[in-house]
Design an enzyme around this catalytic site. Structure first.
Site, PDB file in Angstrom:
ATOM      1  CD  GLU A 128      -9.212   3.608   6.729  1.00 40.01           C
ATOM      2  OE1 GLU A 128      -8.252   2.956   6.349  1.00 40.01           O
ATOM      3  OE2 GLU A 128      -9.098   4.641   7.412  1.00 40.01           O
TER       4      GLU A 128
ATOM      5  CD  GLN B 131      -2.650  -1.202   2.626  1.00 33.00           C
ATOM      6  OE1 GLN B 131      -2.721  -2.240   3.251  1.00 33.00           O
ATOM      7  NE2 GLN B 131      -3.260  -0.105   3.046  1.00 33.00           N
TER       8      GLN B 131
ATOM      9  NE  ARG C 284     -13.298  -0.342   4.076  1.00 31.33           N
ATOM     10  CZ  ARG C 284     -14.096  -0.811   3.138  1.00 31.33           C
ATOM     11  NH1 ARG C 284     -14.321  -2.106   3.036  1.00 31.33           N
ATOM     12  NH2 ARG C 284     -14.668  -0.021   2.275  1.00 31.33           N
ATOM     13  CB  CYS C 285      -9.861   1.667  11.325  1.00 34.36           C
ATOM     14  SG  CYS C 285      -8.690   1.550  12.672  1.00 34.36           S
TER      15      CYS C 285
END
Lengths: 782, 288
Positions: free
Chosen positions: A736, A216, A366-367
């Protein structure tokens, strides 16, 4: 000529043409001539001495080229690697394994099959050691200390605190009502559909490494690789990291895993390209986990419900190495957003990071850096307090929300919230779901012996890391970047420092540029992920792409527009100040027919530019955001509970989100749909479970329960729009929000269904067996 | 996730398949492969030879004859799920096929394999116990019929000899007033059962239970027939109280172990709840 669809258009995703046809180019699609395969021998024990590793049978296996152990890496000083959190992590253990499924040796072979056979043939003798698995016990003085390599003989990694300890203690003493709960947020795994992997290709002639990798953050990875291998002569200008299409990241593809380093080492060793692709169980068992926070949460209030103070203490299980992926100054991430959407004047929090014999991690799921943990704790506690005060949880929230006129709002922990209208979002959600009627229905059902619950979550996120005064990773400031080149025919290549993993950057970034320059989005090619071509950036995670790189795209486009104005003035023989911009063209004020389109200007930039001006129409922007952004939402969940089986069924779920100005509403809806499903997952299904020996019991999708469409209810979406005042186009980031906001809404609904039985808290995942056990204990099971 | 090396054979006839099994004591039969292939990939099974029976002709029968539903060894779960005959006349079988794993698995998995693998977590064993079904085993000396009651002998163990192939499953055709239902509690779609209950019964003209079978899934080392529960209802008009009594006996007669799906206590209670619900549903269908 196409039409420019800028902000607010539901343009179909450009990338879907290849994804929907199965023509994406993922890491395992990359095949290089002469490529070898790497596979990994993993530990069957959570804590053990390595007595001996016998390679003989493996080396005799047809196709096996080499076997690498920790001892083999020692001469190159590669047996350890640094983590992003200033700790270090084993690449391969020299004499002690620290967790189940840890990498113990690597086998390099001519095919994936031969590599697997070689792995099966490596013989390792272990001498078991007592595993340390409970982070609270790990902090006791009599606990074995697992990190033999550290000078500090303790399992405590660090102690971190924020806020006003004494002021908070005093505020608690002076309050009418205090509520406290122990809330455990379990260890979970992002389980992206594509596992991790890489192809490392070392060119011994040029001394150059190309690393195709599921990352990423390709630029940051290149810097880390250079730092790890610099002493071997591999420097940053000789490293190219390419991140191809990525099948989901969610935070799990931020860290460097040992497999990557091993593939690089194997390529250097053999002089051939080496591919390493994890299988599903390796991914679930050894890659970075998320959460694993043991929270003691307390709220203090007046008897009318007005909040006075908040206090949270956390024991954070980080596994054997601190390889979380947080900004460097934030060992507990952004947990201090835990005052949430509420005006709480006094607050204190402290977190102890702890080593255990479990895989390392502490990444996001996902945060944005521990925001989910903070939101879950405060949203759960608001319901606990409402229950204690016998208030409706919606009313308690309304009483304590930060009001619109208080923004910009400085929280007790020092965060400056940019904008919000929390009551507006909650009112909308209540109206859509028919909140008052639901409460009546619940009372009727309760009278009939049926269990129905209504749960709220009025959450605030903190995303878009981040301003350079506070946010860096290993000293690198967390800006992000865009480079836009408008070519003579008006077609554009735009490159960004981020990396999409499904977010749709190829579409939304093009729309940002379309908005700013009036160039049709289909004329704009967006590229990311190749460190040889893209400008340096910190990557995509923590909902930061739109707040940082998206902003950089707008700023670079505005620089181009300013140069275009000069060229237009030259072409129109007018004064710059007399030109006005209308999407896609400059015209002379009052004479709309005297105009030049951006395409005409682009052509002139290469063919007829003014004397003294550089040719070309390009710009680069490195955007340092002045602040974070604070998206928010109001979610209401309705559940029914089966008193026979303990099954929880989500009957309705309304999600009102506010992410500021929206680039592509369809993509935002998709993000929220996916995010809600991924938020439901840990609330009801997902948990990594270890047995008493530290063996992972959830190492396949048989037992690590990923939701499918069958488990997913119908999500009812709506929105409010409160632009960010400091972002170039008022956006906030949204990837998110739903994952952060959904779990407490579901947990609150389940507890609400059982509240009349005296239940005040239940930890997620709210599995049928867990709910049934409570029903049985309370005499409510059928 | 890469299997160890194995040989692979596709015999065209049953005798040739049996000959291969006789020649290779550790060979495994490959049919739908939905249990065997995952075991190979995890290297939990490392057979030197796979005998793939999928090219053998004549094993895809799915029809009623002589008071039985004949199901060939290569009939897939999806075939059962989509069969109008099964849907209309064998609701218990239809229920069961519909909840085996997921559609991708059901497109390949066979009911014969589901039985021969004898995994206590498989769904069809309990259903076949409830139906009083039979299986046909074909070996070197021909075919023999085995009642399902004596087919399962333990964990992953059956009455099949190594050189026998389960070539057919036979389900008794429904009598008048029949109804059946399979209820499976699962953590998510595609999961093995936390507990499952199959119930098959028929009512006589007076509304009394004439024949009844109850099978339990994944609450013991093999599928369990809940005989005492059957006895309580047989010959009786099925009242709520009797159904509750039958369910309570099933709870006593199962033998679950704790795992990630739940404690033994939870699973026993789920057997009771599901038995009640399955019997009510079967009765509803019998009366319809």
């Amino acid at each position: 000529m196409g039409v420019a669809h800028g902000m607010g258009h539901s343009v179909k995703r450009k990338e879907d043409a290849r994804f929907l046809r199965g023509r994406g180019n993922y890491i395992d699609d990359i095949k290089l001539p002469g490529m070898l395969w790497l596979d990994i021998v993993r530990s069957p024990l959570a804590h053990a001495k390595i007595v001996n590793i016998n390679k003989e049978k493996a080396l005799a296996t047809p196709g096996v080229a080499a076997v690498i152990t920790g001892a083999d890496l020692v001469p190159y000083k590669l047996e350890w690697m640094p983590t992003l959190m200033s700790d270090r992590q084993m690449v391969l253990p020299v004499d002690t394994v620290m967790y189940y499924a840890q990498e113990v040796a690597a086998v390099i072979a001519t095919s994936r099959y031969a590599a697997a056979d070689g792995v099966a043939a490596v013989e390792v003798d272990y001498e078991p050691l007592e595993p340390v698995l409970d982070p609270k016990k790990a902090l006791l003085p009599d606990s074995p200390v697992i990190r033999f390599d550290r000078e500090e003989k303790s399992n405590r990694i660090w102690h971190w605190e924020a806020g006003d300890r004494q002021g908070t203690d005093a505020a608690f003493k002076g309050s009418d009502v205090v509520v406290a709960e122990d809330i455990y947020i379990p260890r979970i795994h992002v389980a992206s559909i594509e596992t991790c992997g890489c192809v490392a290709s070392w060119d011994p002639m040029e001394g150059h490494l190309t690393l195709y990798m599921t990352t990423q953050a390709p630029h940051a990875i290149r810097t880390v690789v250079a730092l790890v291998t610099g002493h071997l002569g591999l420097h940053e200008h000789k490293i190219r990291v390419v991140s191809p299409d990525i099948g989901g990241g969610f935070g799990g593809k931020v860290p460097v895993y040992p497999g990557y380093v091993l593939a690089v080492a194997a390529s250097v060793l053999t002089g051939k390209p080496v591919k390493w692709i994890e299988d599903r169980s390796e991914n679930l068992q050894a890659d970075s986990f998320a959460r694993d926070y043991h929270i003691h949460a307390e709220l203090a209030a007046q008897k009318d419900g007005k909040l006075n103070a908040l206090r949270m203490g956390v024991v954070a299980d980080h596994g054997a190495f601190d390889s979380a992926a947080n900004p460097s100054k934030f060992p507990a991430g952004l947990f201090s957003i835990c005052t949430g959407s509420y005006d709480i004047k006094t607050a204190f929090t402290e977190v102890d990071g702890v080593y255990t014999n479990k895989p390392p991690g502490g990444i996001a799921y996902r945060c944005s850096f521990r925001v989910t943990e903070a939101v879950h704790a405060v949203e759960r506690m608001m319901d606990v307090l409402a229950q204690k005060l016998k208030m409706d949880p919606a009313d308690l929230r309304a009483l304590n929300f930060i009001r619109p006129e208080q923004f910009p709002y400085k929280s007790a922990f020092g965060w400056e919230y940019d904008s919000g209208n929390y009551q507006g979002a909650l009112d909308k959600a209540k109206q859509i779901i028919g909140y008052d009627d639901l409460r009546k229905e619940q009372a009727e059902k309760r009278a009939r012996g049926e269990l129905m619950g209504i749960g709220l979550s009025t959450f605030t996120e903190i995303v878009g890391a981040g301003p350079s005064h506070t946010f860096d990773i290993l000293g690198i400031k967390m800006f992000d970047s865009a480079e836009i080149r408008v070519h003579p025919t008006g077609r554009v290549i735009a490159r960004f420092g981020t990396k999409s993993q499904g977010q749709g950057h190829e579409t939304t970034y093009a729309q940002i540029i379309a908005q700013e320059l009036g160039i049709p989005e289909e004329h704009i090619a967006v590229e990311e992920g190749d460190t040889d071509t893209a400008p340096y950036g910190l990557g995509t995670y923590a909902s930061r792409s739109t707040p940082t790189a998206g902003a950089a795209g707008a700023m670079a486009a505005r620089k181009i527009r300013e140069k275009a104005r000069k060229i237009a003035a030259h072409l129109l023989e007018a004064n710059e100040a007399d030109l006005e911009w209308e999407t896609g063209k400059f015209f002379v004020k009052g004479v709309p027919s005297r105009s030049k389109t951006i395409q005409e200007i682009a052509f002139a930039a290469y063919t007829n530019h003014p004397q003294g001006m550089e040719a070309g129409l390009e710009a680069v922007d490195y955007y340092d955001p002045p602040n974070l952004t604070f998206p928010f939402g109001a979610y209401i969940c309705v559940v029914d509970i089966d008193r026979g089986t303990g099954e929880v069924k989500i009957h309705r779920f309304v999600a009102v989100d506010d992410c500021g100005n929206i680039i592509n509403p369809m993509i935002v809806d998709g993000q929220i749909h996916g995010g809600l499903t991924m938020g439901m997952a840990p609330a009801l299904l997902e948990e990594i479970v270890y047995d008493e020996n530290g063996v992972n019991l959830t190492g396949t999708f048989m037992d690590y329960l990923l939701p499918t469409a069958m488990e997913t209810p119908k999500w009812e979406l709506d929105k409010t729009t409160t632009p960010s005042p400091h972002h170039p186009f008022g956006a906030k980031g949204v990837g998110e929000s739903a994952t952060v906001g959904a779990p407490p809404a579901i947990a609150n609904a389940v507890v609400d269904a059982l509240s009349h039985l005296g239940v005040t808290n239940m930890d997620i995942p709210l599995t049928p067996q867990k709910v049934w056990a409570v029903l049985k204990e309370k005499g409510a099971a059928l | 996730m890469i299997p160890a090396e194995f040989q692979y054979a596709t015999p065209p006839t049953i005798p040739e398949a049996i000959a291969l099994l006789q020649a290779h004591q550790d060979a495994k039969i490959l049919s739908g492969g939905q249990s065997l292939i995952p075991a190979l990939k995890l290297r939990l099974a490392t057979p030197p030879l796979l005998v793939d029976i999928s090219r053998i002709a004549g094993l895809t029968t799915l029809s009623e004859a002589g008071g039985w539903l004949h199901i060939g060894a290569l009939v897939r779960e999806a075939d059962l799920e989509e069969s109008p005959l099964v849907r209309s006349r064998y609701p218990l079988l239809h229920d069961t096929s519909h909840v085996v794993a997921d559609p991708l698995v059901r497109n390949l998995a066979t009911i014969a394999g589901n039985l021969a693998h004898a995994d206590p977590a498989n769904d069809h064993p309990a259903t076949m116990l409830a139906y009083r079904a039979e299986v046909v085993a074909t070996g070197p000396s021909g075919a023999r019929v085995i009642a399902v009651d004596s087919f399962f002998t333990g964990l992953f163990a059956t009455a099949l000899a190594h050189d026998e192939i389960l070539t057919e499953v036979r389900v008794p055709a429904p009598m008048a007033g029949s109804g059946g239902a399979y209820l499976k509690l699962e953590r998510k779609v595609g999961d093995f059962a936390t507990a499952g209950v199959a119930a098959q019964l028929n009512l006589d003209a007076a509304g009394r239970v004439q024949q009844i079978g109850i099978g339990l899934t994944n609450v013991g080392p093999m599928a369990i027939r809940a005989r005492r529960s059957e006895d309580v209802l047989r010959g009786q008009s099925p009242s709520d109280a009797l159904i509750a009594q039958a369910a309570a006996l099933a709870q006593e007669d199962c033998d679950p172990t704790a795992d990630l799906r739940g404690s033994a206590d939870y699973k026993r209670n789920m057997v009771r709840i599901l038995t009640m619900r399955a019997l009510h549903k079967a009765l509803e269908r019998a009366r319809a």
